[in-house]
Design a protein around this motif. Structure first.
Motif, PDB file in Angstrom:
ATOM      1  N   ARG A  18      -2.213 -16.829 -25.174  1.00 34.88           N
ATOM      2  CA  ARG A  18      -2.686 -15.815 -24.112  1.00 34.88           C
ATOM      3  C   ARG A  18      -2.841 -14.297 -24.415  1.00 34.88           C
ATOM      4  NH1 ARG A  18       1.456 -13.586 -19.411  1.00 34.88           N
ATOM      5  NH2 ARG A  18      -0.022 -12.514 -19.005  1.00 34.88           N
ATOM      6  N   ASP A  53      -7.774 -11.833 -20.143  1.00 31.04           N
ATOM      7  CA  ASP A  53      -6.364 -12.210 -20.090  1.00 31.04           C
ATOM      8  C   ASP A  53      -5.839 -14.246 -19.891  1.00 31.04           C
ATOM      9  OD1 ASP A  53      -3.679 -12.014 -20.738  1.00 31.04           O
ATOM     10  OD2 ASP A  53      -3.437 -10.713 -18.630  1.00 31.04           O
ATOM     11  N   ARG A  55      -9.763  -6.826 -13.738  1.00 34.87           N
ATOM     12  CA  ARG A  55      -9.215  -8.578 -14.828  1.00 34.87           C
ATOM     13  C   ARG A  55     -10.289  -9.351 -14.752  1.00 34.87           C
ATOM     14  NH1 ARG A  55      -4.903  -7.981 -10.458  1.00 34.87           N
ATOM     15  NH2 ARG A  55      -2.574  -7.860 -11.601  1.00 34.87           N
ATOM     16  N   LYS A 115      -2.572 -18.673 -15.840  1.00 36.59           N
ATOM     17  CA  LYS A 115      -3.879 -18.056 -15.467  1.00 36.59           C
ATOM     18  C   LYS A 115      -4.669 -18.840 -16.581  1.00 36.59           C
ATOM     19  CE  LYS A 115      -2.490 -13.234 -15.702  1.00 36.59           C
ATOM     20  NZ  LYS A 115      -2.607 -12.242 -16.659  1.00 36.59           N
ATOM     21  N   MET A 125      -3.094  -2.202 -22.623  1.00 36.30           N
ATOM     22  CA  MET A 125      -1.534  -2.347 -22.234  1.00 36.30           C
ATOM     23  C   MET A 125      -0.502  -2.662 -22.987  1.00 36.30           C
ATOM     24  SD  MET A 125      -3.383  -4.624 -19.046  1.00 36.30           S
ATOM     25  CE  MET A 125      -1.523  -4.711 -17.946  1.00 36.30           C
ATOM     26  N   GLY A 159       0.868  -1.755 -12.799  1.00 31.42           N
ATOM     27  CA  GLY A 159       1.767  -3.032 -12.332  1.00 31.42           C
ATOM     28  C   GLY A 159       1.944  -3.294 -10.802  1.00 31.42           C
ATOM     29  N   THR A 186       3.951  -3.902 -15.858  1.00 32.13           N
ATOM     30  CA  THR A 186       5.383  -3.587 -15.469  1.00 32.13           C
ATOM     31  C   THR A 186       5.193  -5.153 -14.989  1.00 32.13           C
ATOM     32  OG1 THR A 186       4.525  -3.017 -12.948  1.00 32.13           O
ATOM     33  CG2 THR A 186       5.730  -1.715 -14.087  1.00 32.13           C
ATOM     34  N   ASN A 187       3.881  -5.803 -14.484  1.00 26.40           N
ATOM     35  CA  ASN A 187       4.321  -6.823 -13.937  1.00 26.40           C
ATOM     36  C   ASN A 187       4.808  -8.294 -15.076  1.00 26.40           C
ATOM     37  OD1 ASN A 187       3.131  -6.084 -11.068  1.00 26.40           O
ATOM     38  ND2 ASN A 187       0.974  -7.427 -12.013  1.00 26.40           N
ATOM     39  N   ASP A 188       3.784  -7.746 -16.340  1.00 25.54           N
ATOM     40  CA  ASP A 188       4.256  -8.524 -17.446  1.00 25.54           C
ATOM     41  C   ASP A 188       5.503  -7.855 -18.020  1.00 25.54           C
ATOM     42  OD1 ASP A 188       3.667 -10.799 -17.419  1.00 25.54           O
ATOM     43  OD2 ASP A 188       1.812  -9.720 -17.762  1.00 25.54           O
ATOM     44  N   ARG A 194       7.838 -13.956 -13.971  1.00 23.54           N
ATOM     45  CA  ARG A 194       8.065 -13.476 -12.632  1.00 23.54           C
ATOM     46  C   ARG A 194       7.435 -14.389 -11.496  1.00 23.54           C
ATOM     47  NH1 ARG A 194       2.040 -10.033 -14.380  1.00 23.54           N
ATOM     48  NH2 ARG A 194       0.402 -11.948 -13.410  1.00 23.54           N
ATOM     49  N   LEU A 235      -8.315  -1.139 -13.175  1.00 22.73           N
ATOM     50  CA  LEU A 235      -7.711  -2.268 -13.828  1.00 22.73           C
ATOM     51  C   LEU A 235      -8.897  -3.622 -13.597  1.00 22.73           C
ATOM     52  CD1 LEU A 235      -6.373  -4.231 -15.812  1.00 22.73           C
ATOM     53  CD2 LEU A 235      -4.853  -4.951 -13.986  1.00 22.73           C
ATOM     54  N   GLU A 284     -10.920 -12.094 -16.187  1.00 23.02           N
ATOM     55  CA  GLU A 284     -10.818 -13.004 -16.161  1.00 23.02           C
ATOM     56  C   GLU A 284     -11.203 -14.397 -15.446  1.00 23.02           C
ATOM     57  OE1 GLU A 284      -8.772 -11.016 -16.902  1.00 23.02           O
ATOM     58  OE2 GLU A 284      -6.963 -11.687 -15.341  1.00 23.02           O
TER      59      GLU A 284
HETATM   60  C1  PEP Z   1       0.977  -6.599 -15.525  1.00 28.55           C
HETATM   61  O1  PEP Z   1       1.224  -8.179 -16.419  1.00 28.55           O
HETATM   62  O2  PEP Z   1       1.533  -5.613 -15.460  1.00 28.55           O
HETATM   63  C2  PEP Z   1      -0.612  -6.523 -15.170  1.00 28.55           C
HETATM   64  C3  PEP Z   1      -1.491  -5.763 -14.489  1.00 28.55           C
HETATM   65  O3  PEP Z   1      -1.344  -7.201 -15.384  1.00 28.55           O
HETATM   66  P1  PEP Z   1      -1.548  -8.887 -15.002  1.00 28.55           P
HETATM   67  O4  PEP Z   1      -0.700  -8.835 -13.285  1.00 28.55           O
HETATM   68  O5  PEP Z   1      -3.320  -8.986 -14.908  1.00 28.55           O
HETATM   69  O6  PEP Z   1      -0.369 -10.131 -16.182  1.00 28.55           O
END
Ligand code: PEP
Ligand code: MG
Length: 754
Positions: free
Chosen positions: A545, A522, A483, A527, A616, A690, A640-642, A652, A481, A485
């Motif tokens: 977003r 993203d 990112r 962000k 994703m 994630g 998984t973070n989101d 989060r 990944l 942005e």
């Molecule tokens: C996620 O959401 O798990 C992810 C990897 O994206 P980000 O943390 O950049 O939102």
């Protein structure tokens, strides 16, 4: 004997406590007076106050009326030890008719406690934060009533806030900035990173609030006075020249691997120093008899006011530039060393920082960052981690009154911040830090397989070019990944197609192993680039977003896709869309990629005309349409973070619901399994990018449901590689089966929280 008061409100009023604060000059005298007052109001023989030492994890007697005074500081209890320790551990009042009959009763020699039978202990707490315990004792068994318990609880809650603030209040009253009174104080917060920073506090005051305190030091120039003008102008000019030289050198030394985020960062500083409106005004003030340092401060303050008053976030961002320059000019005026013109010895404390400012303080060698308040965005913490800058976040406002130059130890692993730590703590941290510095990098496995021979890939999540080296150092199996942005967020404008092309090309060239997955912009949620004139949203996480933003700004999206396609010429290229919530979005985004390919081809540009396109899976809607999505996409990556946040409706970034953010919640586990099954059926490549994947039990679960590729923060890779190579797929499968059978969060907790 005093007679107990009936009315709880009258027992110890807020104004009585405040009046104690008004006179006291130390915490111990204050506590002693409180103990006396409470004993009298409650007509108790003994009143004692214990404070909890978070560092040593023990309760220490700090004040008492009735017990031997020599016991103060000597009587110590662990949480759960004795009746007092139970009150602290279980955060509940304990009332005993005959204390000595309680098996938990703890006898201390020579404190003359045994003659007091009735015992009442009430925790002093703020939420779940343990501050201490207040106890009452009386000779007459069963002396204390339920009503007394309620009364003492009321007192304890008043005490909680008061004790928390007392050190600061006492310090402020003493005319200091609080540092001396924050002696050996430890604050618990949230840490990010895996390191420790030791340094001196430097407060970058918040926008719109009081300005910095003076650094100490002897002035090598003359006090104000018309007759000293020549000397002062000469001192100012040489500080100015030195500052310009330092900035030129800094800009020259900005590493190439920071080209995406650091740009001409110090050139802006340099130009400001050359601006006659800025430094010229300082010189004018000096010629009217002002001291050079006052001139620097006054003019800087004027500019800070102007910039802060601007409605344009891009201009507000300049506030930090001007503060950096003030710091540099003053350090050079005071004749400090080259390093101290930077933040080399400093741990920066701030309540508001832009990502660009974070990069600047890092480049100026700040050792760590303490952030106060709730304004910490995901990108600030992700970026700090990428830069290897230890970060500590807290809601404890005492950090904003730490004196400049106070000694700090920031432990981002244990999430502790020590202010003016004791020699003992300093020595133990210095020893540990030295040991870390010389520690030989343990062998990190390359390609890994499980004990039953299944190959696994552990890739890196990267945010800036600088991370690619870190990923290679830990033997990441590629970049799962990127990112994309960050260059958009850190710089003051959207990077052009050409700039993006150079960034993406550099990443692909530096990545020596495996694939590299570029995720398209993203932004949105937390962000958001400061300069993007986008409407503030009531619920940004549910707003404009990810892919929605890109589809809403096709001109921005097309430039990014074109840059990616061009950078991928002659190489494998994988492009992934974030926050996909419908097939319509996925199809539309793919169409734009196809259009970009056609237009680049018609322009005769070199490009990759057959990139793999992925999505994703990070919102529940994507799980709902997973069969269509996995059939249409070349690959999928579960964020998984989101996904955890949206599935559980738990923000989060919100500390208050942090405890509910559980990747092993049964709803999340079942969603993960649904996605994994669908990927197998459609023969679609799947990874999990994630951070939950770096939790050992989650990793077992994910392997158990068929995931073979993970992408995490580079720091986590060595541990994950070692751990995963000791697992067998068959054990992971049985673990996953058990986990999927869990009906409640509690049942899942018992499997995952061990
Ligand atoms: C996620 O959401 O798990 C992810 C990897 O994206 P980000 O943390 O950049 O939102
Ligand atoms: Mg995400």
């Amino acid at each position: 004997m005093a007679v107990k008061r009936d009315n709880i409100d009258l027992i110890v009023s807020a104004s009585e406590l405040t009046s104690l604060f008004d006179k006291k000059s130390s915490l111990s005298t204050l506590l002693q007076d409180i103990a006396e007052m409470v004993a009298e109001h409650m007509a108790a023989d003994v009143c004692s106050i214990y404070l909890y030492d978070q560092l040593q994890r023990e309760l220490v007697l700090r004040a008492t009326i009735g017990l031997a005074r020599s016991s103060i500081g000597r009587v110590k209890l662990k949480p759960g030890e004795g009746i007092t320790g139970i009150a602290l551990k279980e955060l509940r009042p304990v009332r005993e008719a005959r204390a000595t009959k309680n098996p938990a009763y703890k006898y201390f020699e020579n404190i003359e406690e045994e003659k007091y039978e009735a015992f009442l202990a009430v925790p002093i707490k703020k939420g779940l934060n343990r501050i201490g315990v207040i106890t009452l004792q009386h000779r007459q068994p069963d002396y204390f009533s339920k009503r007394d318990t309620a009364a003492l609880k009321a007192i304890a809650s008043q005490l909680a806030a008061s004790i928390e603030n007392s050190q600061m209040l006492i310090g402020l009253r003493a005319g200091k900035t609080g540092a001396d009174d924050f002696s050996n104080l430890m604050i618990q917060g949230t840490g990010r990173g895996s390191t420790t920073a030791i340094g001196r506090a430097y407060i970058l005051s918040s926008r719109g609030k009081a300005y910095n305190k003076r650094p100490g030091g002897k002035k090598p120039f003359s006090p104000e006075g018309a007759d000293k003008i020549d000397v002062n102008i000469a001192a100012f000019d040489s500080a100015l020249e030195l500052s310009m030289n330092q900035l030129e050198e800094l800009q020259f030394n900005v590493d190439d691997s920071l080209s995406d985020v650091a740009g001409m960062i110090f050139t802006a500083h340099f130009l400001m120093l050359r601006d006659e409106n800025y430094t010229g005004e300082m010189r004018n003030l000096i010629t009217t008899g002002h001291c050079p340092d006052d001139a620097v401060r006054q003019i800087t303050a004027q500019y800070v006011d102007i910039f802060e008053g601007s409605d344009m976030p891009g201009i507000q961002e300049k506030v930090q530039d001007i503060k950096d320059l003030e710091h540099r000019l003053l350090a050079n005026l005071y004749g400090k060393s080259f390093e101290s013109a930077d933040y080399s010895a400093n741990i920066i404390i701030s309540d508001d920082i832009f990502p660009s400012e974070l990069v600047k303080i890092w480049l100026q060698k700040a050792r760590g960052l303490v952030l106060y308040g709730s304004g910490v965005t995901a990108h600030i913490s992700i970026l700090a981690r990428s830069l290897g800058l230890p970060l500590f976040m807290t809601d404890d406002r005492r950090v904003m009154s730490i004196s400049e130059d106070a000694e700090l130890i920031l432990d981002s692993r244990s999430s502790h911040l020590y202010i003016n730590p004791s020699d003992e703590i300093k020595v133990s941290y210095k020893t540990a830090t030295a040991a870390e510095a010389v520690a030989v990098k343990e062998d990190i496995p390359g390609q890994i397989t499980t004990t039953d021979g299944t190959g696994l890939k552990i890739q890196a999540n990267i945010n800036i070019i600088h991370d690619v080296d870190a990923a290679m150092d830990v033997k990441a199996d590629g970049i799962g990944l990127y990112r994309s942005e960050f260059p958009f967020i850190i710089r003051n404008e959207f990077p052009s197609e050409e700039e993006q092309f150079r960034i993406y090309q550099k990443i692909l060239r530096m990545n020596k192993v495996g694939e590299c997955i570029f995720r398209t912009l993203d932004i949105g949620g937390d962000k958001m680039p400061g300069y993007a004139s986008l409407k503030a949203e009531a619920n940004p996480f549910l707003g404009f977003r990810g892919i929605r933003f890109s589809l809403g700004h096709p001109e921005v999206f097309q430039e990014q896709i074109r840059a990616m396609l061009r950078a991928g010429a002659g190489r494998d290229l994988k492009i992934m869309f974030p926050m996909v919530s419908s097939m319509d979005e996925f199809n539309k985004a793919k169409e734009i990629v196809a259009e970009c390919i056609i237009s680049l081809e018609s322009e005769g540009s070199e490009l990759n005309s057959s990139p793999l396109i992925g999505a994703m899976v990070e919102v529940p809607a994507a799980v709902g349409i997973i069969d269509n999505l996995s059939a249409a996409a070349d690959f999928l990556s579960i964020g998984t973070n989101d996904l955890v946040m949206y599935t559980l409706a738990v923000d989060r970034t919100n500390e208050r619901v942090r405890g509910m953010y559980k990747p092993w919640h049964p709803a999340v586990l079942r969603s993960l399994q649904t996605v994994a099954e669908s990927a197998v059926i459609n023969a679609t490549e799947l990874s999990v990018c994630g951070e939950a994947a770096s939790d050992s039990n989650m990793m077992k679960f994910l392997i158990g449901i068929g995931v073979r590729k993970f992408s995490v923060d580079p720091l986590k890779i060595p541990g994950m590689k070692r751990f995963a190579s000791e697992l067998s797929v068959s054990d992971c499968r049985s673990f996953a089966e058990k986990a999927l059978a869990a009906e409640t969060v509690k049942a899942a907790d018992s499997l995952f929280c061990c």
